[in-house]
Design a protein around this motif. Structure first.
Motif, PDB file in Angstrom:
ATOM      1  N   VAL A  66       0.636  -1.125   0.130  1.00 22.91           N
ATOM      2  CA  VAL A  66       0.142  -0.059  -0.113  1.00 22.91           C
ATOM      3  C   VAL A  66       0.849   1.190  -0.145  1.00 22.91           C
ATOM      4  N   GLY A  67       2.018   1.179   0.505  1.00 27.40           N
ATOM      5  CA  GLY A  67       2.966   2.241   0.746  1.00 27.40           C
ATOM      6  C   GLY A  67       3.461   2.970  -0.698  1.00 27.40           C
ATOM      7  N   LEU A  68       3.705   1.679  -1.352  1.00 26.53           N
ATOM      8  CA  LEU A  68       4.377   2.139  -2.869  1.00 26.53           C
ATOM      9  C   LEU A  68       3.135   2.429  -3.713  1.00 26.53           C
ATOM     10  N   ALA A  69       1.835   1.884  -3.498  1.00 23.22           N
ATOM     11  CA  ALA A  69       0.788   2.426  -4.296  1.00 23.22           C
ATOM     12  C   ALA A  69       0.642   4.018  -4.111  1.00 23.22           C
ATOM     13  N   LYS A 125      15.924  -0.261   0.028  1.00 27.27           N
ATOM     14  CA  LYS A 125      14.218   0.184  -0.107  1.00 27.27           C
ATOM     15  C   LYS A 125      14.110   1.713  -0.428  1.00 27.27           C
ATOM     16  N   ALA A 126      14.970   2.445   0.253  1.00 22.78           N
ATOM     17  CA  ALA A 126      14.967   3.971  -0.073  1.00 22.78           C
ATOM     18  C   ALA A 126      15.244   4.272  -1.677  1.00 22.78           C
ATOM     19  N   ALA A 127      16.302   3.398  -2.308  1.00 21.79           N
ATOM     20  CA  ALA A 127      16.695   3.624  -3.354  1.00 21.79           C
ATOM     21  C   ALA A 127      15.468   3.083  -4.442  1.00 21.79           C
ATOM     22  N   PHE A 128      14.974   1.945  -3.931  1.00 22.95           N
ATOM     23  CA  PHE A 128      13.775   1.449  -4.638  1.00 22.95           C
ATOM     24  C   PHE A 128      12.582   2.355  -4.817  1.00 22.95           C
ATOM     25  N   VAL A 129      12.131   2.881  -3.775  1.00 18.78           N
ATOM     26  CA  VAL A 129      11.034   4.143  -3.445  1.00 18.78           C
ATOM     27  C   VAL A 129      11.471   5.229  -4.606  1.00 18.78           C
TER      28      VAL A 129
END
Length: 266
Positions: free
Chosen positions: A85-88, A109-113
């Protein structure tokens, strides 16, 4: 595919490809679902995307568009930004014209986001915090906020992170209560008074039952965003049905980024 439909349902038919939120017992080769909960899938949507789409994007869109009424140019802060849900919320925040700051538990995760569209992303420490730790966490969040604070906070984490985020919120800000993997927060309500802000609950499943007409409009808008290419689920891992337990363990390990799905052979 749907094998039967109920009365007064005219937009799905036998043989249609559909998405449905069944609530429980979804990891099965066959499942009974309310006909009213079956939503036709776009022709170009894969079953993998369909499995990853409605709960995550539906929750986040309902939260941002209806509950927070986010506006273009506002700043959105997403706790747990690498999760489903966060990525959405990150993707939808950008699609709705917001500046998006993510918060996650590791540098990868930060780089991915940020690759998925966030304007910035910070890394927060894990664990429970003493008084000094809570102050440091609030200072970290405030440093990532614009001078006025965050207009909307999307809290999919809870615990001590909720209070720290509330301390970084703007006047007239909105804190969206999504979930509590870090525990149910114990937030001092004087902060809501001092900030002139709102603490807003988001219960997507109950909303769908109580407000079906608005739910259908939200689904239609989401499908339009999908078909335009503005949003797409990110599936980090898939497991066959016989390894469904491993999928749950993978989620519990907090290493997932985006969605984890369980596939079923026809």
């Amino acid at each position: 595919m749907i094998s039967a439909v109920g009365e007064n349902v005219t937009d799905v038919a036998i043989g249609d490809r559909v998405i449905s939120m069944v609530g429980w017992n979804g990891m099965a080769t066959k499942v009974a679902a309310k006909a009213s909960s079956c939503i036709p899938m776009p022709a170009d949507m894969s079953f993998e995307d369909g499995a990853a789409f409605l709960m995550t994007f539906g929750t986040s869109y309902y939260a941002l568009k209806e509950r927070a009424q986010i506006q273009p140019g506002e700043t959105l802060f997403v706790l747990g930004a690498a999760g489903g849900v966060g990525l959405a919320a990150v993707m939808l925040g950008k699609a709705l014209g917001a500046r998006v700051v993510g918060a996650v538990s590791s540098p990868d995760k930060a780089a991915f986001v940020q690759e998925c569209g966030a304007d910035a992303c910070i890394v927060y420490p894990r664990g429970t915090f003493d008084g000094a730790g809570r102050k440091e966490l609030a200072a970290l969040f405030k440093a990532a906020a614009p001078e006025r604070g965050f207009d909307v906070v999307f809290d999919a984490v809870g615990g001590d992170y909720a209070e720290a985020a509330l301390r970084a919120i703007a006047w007239n800000g909105r804190l969206l209560v999504i979930g509590f993997p870090a525990g149910i927060p114990n937030v001092p309500l004087n902060l809501a008074l001092l900030k002139g802000c709102s603490i807003v609950g988001v219960f997507f499943g109950s909303f769908r039952e109580r407000e079906p007409e608005l739910d259908r409009r939200i689904v239609d808008e989401l499908m339009g965003l999908y078909e335009s290419g503005a949003i797409r689920p990110h599936i980090s891992r898939s497991f066959p049905l016989e390894q469904a337990g491993n999928a749950i363990a993978h989620l519990a390990g907090r290493s997932a980024m985006g969605k984890v799905i369980v596939t079923i052979e026809a």
